[in-house]
Design an enzyme around this catalytic site. Sequence first.
Site, short mmCIF file in Angstrom:
data_model
loop_
_atom_site.label_atom_id
_atom_site.label_comp_id
_atom_site.label_asym_id
_atom_site.label_seq_id
_atom_site.Cartn_x
_atom_site.Cartn_y
_atom_site.Cartn_z
CE LYS A 11 -4.00 -2.15 2.28
NZ LYS A 11 -4.96 -2.00 3.40
CE1 TYR A 51 -9.48 -2.55 0.54
CE2 TYR A 51 -8.57 -0.75 -0.77
CZ TYR A 51 -8.39 -1.84 0.06
OH TYR A 51 -7.12 -2.23 0.43
CG ASN A 114 -3.65 -1.92 6.83
OD1 ASN A 114 -3.50 -1.65 5.65
ND2 ASN A 114 -4.67 -2.62 7.29
CG HIS A 117 -5.38 -6.23 -0.06
ND1 HIS A 117 -6.59 -6.02 0.55
CD2 HIS A 117 -5.58 -7.23 -0.97
CE1 HIS A 117 -7.50 -6.85 0.03
NE2 HIS A 117 -6.89 -7.60 -0.90
CD GLU A 128 -9.28 -8.81 -3.05
OE1 GLU A 128 -10.15 -8.49 -2.22
OE2 GLU A 128 -8.15 -9.26 -2.73
P1 IDP Z 1 -8.16 -6.25 6.04
O1 IDP Z 1 -7.34 -5.42 5.05
O2 IDP Z 1 -7.33 -6.71 7.18
O3 IDP Z 1 -8.92 -7.37 5.37
P2 IDP Z 1 -10.70 -4.82 6.20
O4 IDP Z 1 -11.58 -4.82 7.40
O5 IDP Z 1 -11.12 -5.62 5.01
O6 IDP Z 1 -9.22 -5.25 6.69
O7 IDP Z 1 -10.50 -3.30 5.77
C1 IDP Z 1 -9.91 -2.97 4.51
C2 IDP Z 1 -8.93 -1.85 4.73
O8 IDP Z 1 -9.62 -0.68 5.18
C3 IDP Z 1 -7.88 -2.10 5.84
O9 IDP Z 1 -6.79 -2.88 5.41
C4 IDP Z 1 -7.47 -0.68 6.19
O10 IDP Z 1 -6.57 -0.12 5.22
C5 IDP Z 1 -8.81 0.05 6.09
N1 IDP Z 1 -9.50 0.11 7.40
C6 IDP Z 1 -10.08 -0.92 8.07
N2 IDP Z 1 -10.62 -0.53 9.24
C7 IDP Z 1 -10.38 0.81 9.31
C8 IDP Z 1 -10.69 1.82 10.29
O11 IDP Z 1 -11.32 1.55 11.32
N3 IDP Z 1 -10.26 3.08 10.02
C9 IDP Z 1 -9.57 3.41 8.86
N4 IDP Z 1 -9.26 2.49 7.92
C10 IDP Z 1 -9.66 1.21 8.13
#
Ligand code: IDP
Length: 139
Positions: A11, A51, A114, A117, A128
């Site tokens: 990312k 997304y 984070n 992905h 994807e």
């Molecule tokens: P994942 O990537 O671990 O599967 P998901 O719940 O699918 O997590 O969320 C997709 C992406 O959205 C996350 O990787 C992160 O970049 C972002 N995200 C998830 N939860 C939050 C939040 O509470 N605040 C801001 N961004 C979030």
Amino acid sequence: MATNRTFTMIKPDAVQNGHIGAILAKINEAGFRIVAMRMTRLSKESAGAFYAIHKERPFFGELVEYMTSGPIVAAILEKDNAVEDFRKLIGATDPAKAEEGTIRKIFATSIAANAIHGSDSDENAAIEGNFFFADMDKY
Ligand code: IDP
Ligand code: MG
């Protein structure tokens, strides 16, 4: 697509912070083969489409903003049990909760930024992968 494949993106925060090489090394060390890889920058439209499953979530706007803030590296990876093993390698969504040694623990900045992905199911890995690599079965 076979169940031995998953899809990943390094990312914008991790690319910006110079971690592409270190993250790819961790991916290789964990036994994943890189099947296809491409560096690109998402438009708002493509980030929103990628997304779309999260479009009702409160963080959707922030997520699209962040994912379009700089280039990403998209890749298809191969290994036995790829989807599950890769989710273990990257760690929890929130790096503060991710286990020691996971990619998110080491390289992520925040729950939004984070670092990486990983697809959450074989079905989504195929969707994807095809989003970035048309006809991914040719790779
Ligand atoms: P994942 O990537 O671990 O599967 P998901 O719940 O699918 O997590 O969320 C997709 C992406 O959205 C996350 O990787 C992160 O970049 C972002 N995200 C998830 N939860 C939050 C939040 O509470 N605040 C801001 N961004 C979030
Ligand atoms: Mg997810």
